[in-house]
Design a protein around this motif. Sequence first.
Motif, PDB file in Angstrom:
ATOM      1  N   GLU A 132       3.171  58.756  68.786  1.00  0.00           N
ATOM      2  CA  GLU A 132       4.515  58.924  68.217  1.00  0.00           C
ATOM      3  C   GLU A 132       4.466  59.859  67.016  1.00  0.00           C
ATOM      4  O   GLU A 132       5.255  60.777  66.898  1.00  0.00           O
ATOM      5  N   GLY A 168       9.429  50.704  67.867  1.00  0.00           N
ATOM      6  CA  GLY A 168       8.267  51.573  68.031  1.00  0.00           C
ATOM      7  C   GLY A 168       8.311  52.448  69.262  1.00  0.00           C
ATOM      8  O   GLY A 168       7.287  52.798  69.820  1.00  0.00           O
ATOM      9  N   ARG A 190       6.626  46.220  68.356  1.00  0.00           N
ATOM     10  CA  ARG A 190       6.118  47.485  67.876  1.00  0.00           C
ATOM     11  C   ARG A 190       4.618  47.391  67.592  1.00  0.00           C
ATOM     12  O   ARG A 190       3.857  48.313  67.878  1.00  0.00           O
TER      13      ARG A 190
END
Lengths: 285, 608, 252
Positions: free
Chosen positions: A87, B60, B195
């Motif tokens: 991410e 997340g 997450r």
Amino acid sequence: MTVIWSGLTLGAIYGLVALGYNIVFVTSNVFNFAHAQLLTLGTFIAFWATVTLKLPTVLVFLLCAVIVAAVAVVEERIAIRPVRGTEGQLVTTVGFLTLLEGVTQLIWGGQPLQVPFFGSEKVLSVFGGRVFPVELMLMGALVVFAAIFVAVSRGTMLGIAMLAVSEDREAALMRGINVRAMAIGAFAVSGALAGLLGPVVGPETFAVVSLGSSLALKGFVAMAIGGFGSGPGALIGGITVGLIESESGRYLGESYSNLMVFTALLAVMLLRPTGLFGHARERVV
Amino acid sequence: MDVRQLLQRIPTWAAPLVAAVVVILFPYLGIQVTVQRQVILVCILTLLVSGLNLSLGYAGELALGQAAVYAGGAYVSGYLGAHGHTDLLVQLIASAAAALVIGLITGIPGLRLGSWSLGMVSFFLVLLVPDFLNIFSTQTGGTLGLAGIAPASLFGSQLSPRSFYIAVTVLTALWLLVLRNLVTSRHGTAFRVLRESPVLASSMGISVFRMKLSAYAIGALPAGIAGCLFANLDHYLSPDSFGFDLVVSILAASILGGSASVYGAVVGATILQLGPLESTSFQKYALVIYGALLLIGGVVLSLGLAGLIRSLWVRVERRWLPRPPITTYVGEQLPSIEGATLSVDHLVKAFGGNKVLQDVSLEAKPGQVTALIGPNGSGKTTLLNMICGYYRLDGGAIRLGDRPSPHVPYKVARAGVARTFQTPSIPEGITVAEAVRSGHYATKHTSFLSAVFRLPGYRRARSIDIEEARRVLALVGLEELENDEAASLPLGTRRLLEVARSLVSSPKVLLLDEAASGLDEDEVERLADLIRRIAASGGTVVLVEHNFRLVLSLADQIYVLARGSILASGTPAEIEVHPDVMTEYLGMKVPAADSLLSTAGIDGGKDD
Amino acid sequence: MTEQPVSSEPLLSVRNLVTGYGDLRVVWDVSFDVLPGQVTALLGRNGAGKSTTLRAIAGLNKLHGGTVRLAGEDIAGLASHKRIKAGLGVVQENKRIFKRRTVEANLMLGGYSLHVGRRKLKDSLDEIYELFPALRGRASTQAGQLSGGQQQMVAIGQALMGHPKVLMLDEPSAGLAPAIVLEVMESVDKLKSSGLAVLLVEQAVEAAVSVADHVTVLDIGRVVMDGPVSELDDLDIIKDAYFGRTAPRPAS
């Protein structure tokens, strides 16, 4: 046939972007979203070297390759190495893409610039379709670079080491392979590739800052369809995307071409997540 | 002191509430119309950013499709407005519904993909916006844009610019309230658990599928609302408003304000909207600055603020607090626990052609500590994962009480199997009390709506959560740390915290995976005592452990696993002298070793 | 700097090693030496911290304290690949080779750190085939398709291709049939007589002791027993150390 030629040309560009992704992905399992923007930078440097500096063709290629490779190495240093997790890396590579786009725009402005082709600009008729020499050259480049990718990865010590890193980073470290240097090297090589393509892609697409983000997505689709980390996959994936785009644009209308590519992407990801030539990765809970 | 106490008594929601009221009253405070317009734009961006925050910061998952959802909401409202349906409430509901649909459609592939594939797919969606507008150009105006949107009305009367301003600010404030109530609720903690690790979430009885889908769907809502408001701002929509630049600025605002926060969205949106970027002299640097912002933000994001705090804490701790004293522990009596018998019958598991478990049978009874030991690669972890429902059985059965155990991890957890992890798995950004309460999440179902509106059902569930968490924290002796950041505690304390989190769900079976590794002797003793008390109160405890001495002192029944099957079982006294166990651990299974030994001269005594 | 009166300097010398995973410490204060032409066996139960110690020497786990010297040179500050280049040969747990590559590619990768070129590496493969004749005919087989024992031979051969001064083996007997274990131990014996210093991490005591000159036993991250094999009267003392029946004894 002309539609097929233009599809193949588009496909060649997408495939070359996917190949750039793959070079980095194989060595460091990183998806470099900014790669397409590096290619865009290459087209601008090609413009600058050809039109502004009026350099001979060989020097144009050299300049493009060196500068873009250097920028890619900088990217590795500031946007990849300090970041953990996919991410975070996606955010930073998008950031680098945006930064690069901004800088390019500051230097060369937002207007499309025409990059003159160093070869012949005469339309050819091949197999009953019209095609420009530059387009043939793009297709040739895809085939040649994909072949080089395969040859290097299978036939040289460096290539074997590269595949070793992609299979098991830690085991590769234990064979004395400098995994970090490989990662930097991969960025440099993919950057050089992007630079070298600048003078060939530029005449086809023009040098325009917004090229990066759409190429980035199509290149990703090409890579996903062909399989992450596969050279032949990039070739086949790129051509598939290019053909879907031009054929659906021709027969369904311009507005449907992206939609069809998107559909193909979803279909591949849901039905065969590893792509056509990808390896299944073992998962551990 | 008095001032500080007074300050502490002010609830945390007071400041945002005052700020919201002031902003809502701007028109009556003589604030210019141009500023009001800027505030409306800030509100719209805030809504977009807060949707991203919910999925990125809390759940997340990097879903970048907000711009597409926003476009969907805008064009639905715009179309309604252009066709005489000007009521703002109708438009809001329609836009929100459209957002929900788009969010779900893009969310479902995302559930299978995750990480950057999800990012790419949702990004692609933004690229498709102009194409969709062209395909439906009769309704949307295509590239020319959608003009002729009639001004919004409410209950039949047209909204003046002033009342539209108030409507926008009130809506934004309400949404932030909804989001705040959600993330501070038990659901918010569950999102953070997700997450941290989907494996952890399912081990606590949380359905990963449902939670992820909820995050996408709820995250899409504010983008739809923002679209509706945007359509009614200028009464004109153009495809250019929904491009790549918007994606980047939403992401930048989220990173800037802090993705894991409610009000951070307001801060990020305000800076991006009102900051120097929008002024013409800075416009050309906008992309450069956005890019730099994302780069820096991404680097910090990967560390996480909590990660920074944790590493700082570790440094402080090493310097000044060699070992924080945990003293209040008095060894309270546990109320009786209703354990269930866990029985594994003739279990078989193969990966590829490789048989990892062959005909494994064992039984763990309530009120007893059952230990599972074995050398590396003997199949302990596989067995544990199978009990938790991660793998399909290739033969045999696992039963919990008199029922077959389910094969879906979160269902196993809900059936009463709680576990701890080799490396403690504790989400960042929550307190010790919240971490324990999260273990109670699945025992009681409350809807998202009841959490948002703090309905009686939710309040009841929450007070039970709090009460149970207190009780369990007292049991393990951590009640004094209740309000500390859970992830920054020292390892031993985190292990106890994990046990507390498992206990709070009143598990029928408690699986402890290497719970003593990395603990010092005092901590091992505390843990051992806790385990003894759990078993004494009627709990079923399964201990997978390397520490042989601990196993010998704790277990009632020991199973020794070797090369995928049960080599021996019995009481500690039996196992300690069991010849097969000795040889398995000492590797005497090598028949030819004798000859080698004699050449090495062991028996002869001297070699050199 | 070592206090022991030994005939030659240790090639690998570990002092007061503290290590673990992240902030989880698993090994406290472990010291031992490996001499040229000798095998030091690092023994202990599953989870005792043996592999963690080996990984810390190889640079894969962070060192929280202590020193690691390779042929007198402090390597604790070096990156993993440089430690390999400096003469450390590592055979990781679970026959960790590149299973998708051929046997030949695997072995040649072992010589990567020498940077001598493909041709030269290919020529030196013969030495490995001499040690492990079973691999000779399998050069172009995918390594993942070999038997467990042959994979272990590839792993050891790979480490040897880098011409190490010290060879570290992490549980080479795990999951292998007894006859194969014997074969592996015999090859270790051959290697030590060629002057190599070997660190053998093992759970299987008797197999390890059959080739070892020195044993160090770990339990729960600490040295509980340490001494030359020649001074062992029988293996019971190791057994006791395994099952925690002896009081922990600090390393000398």
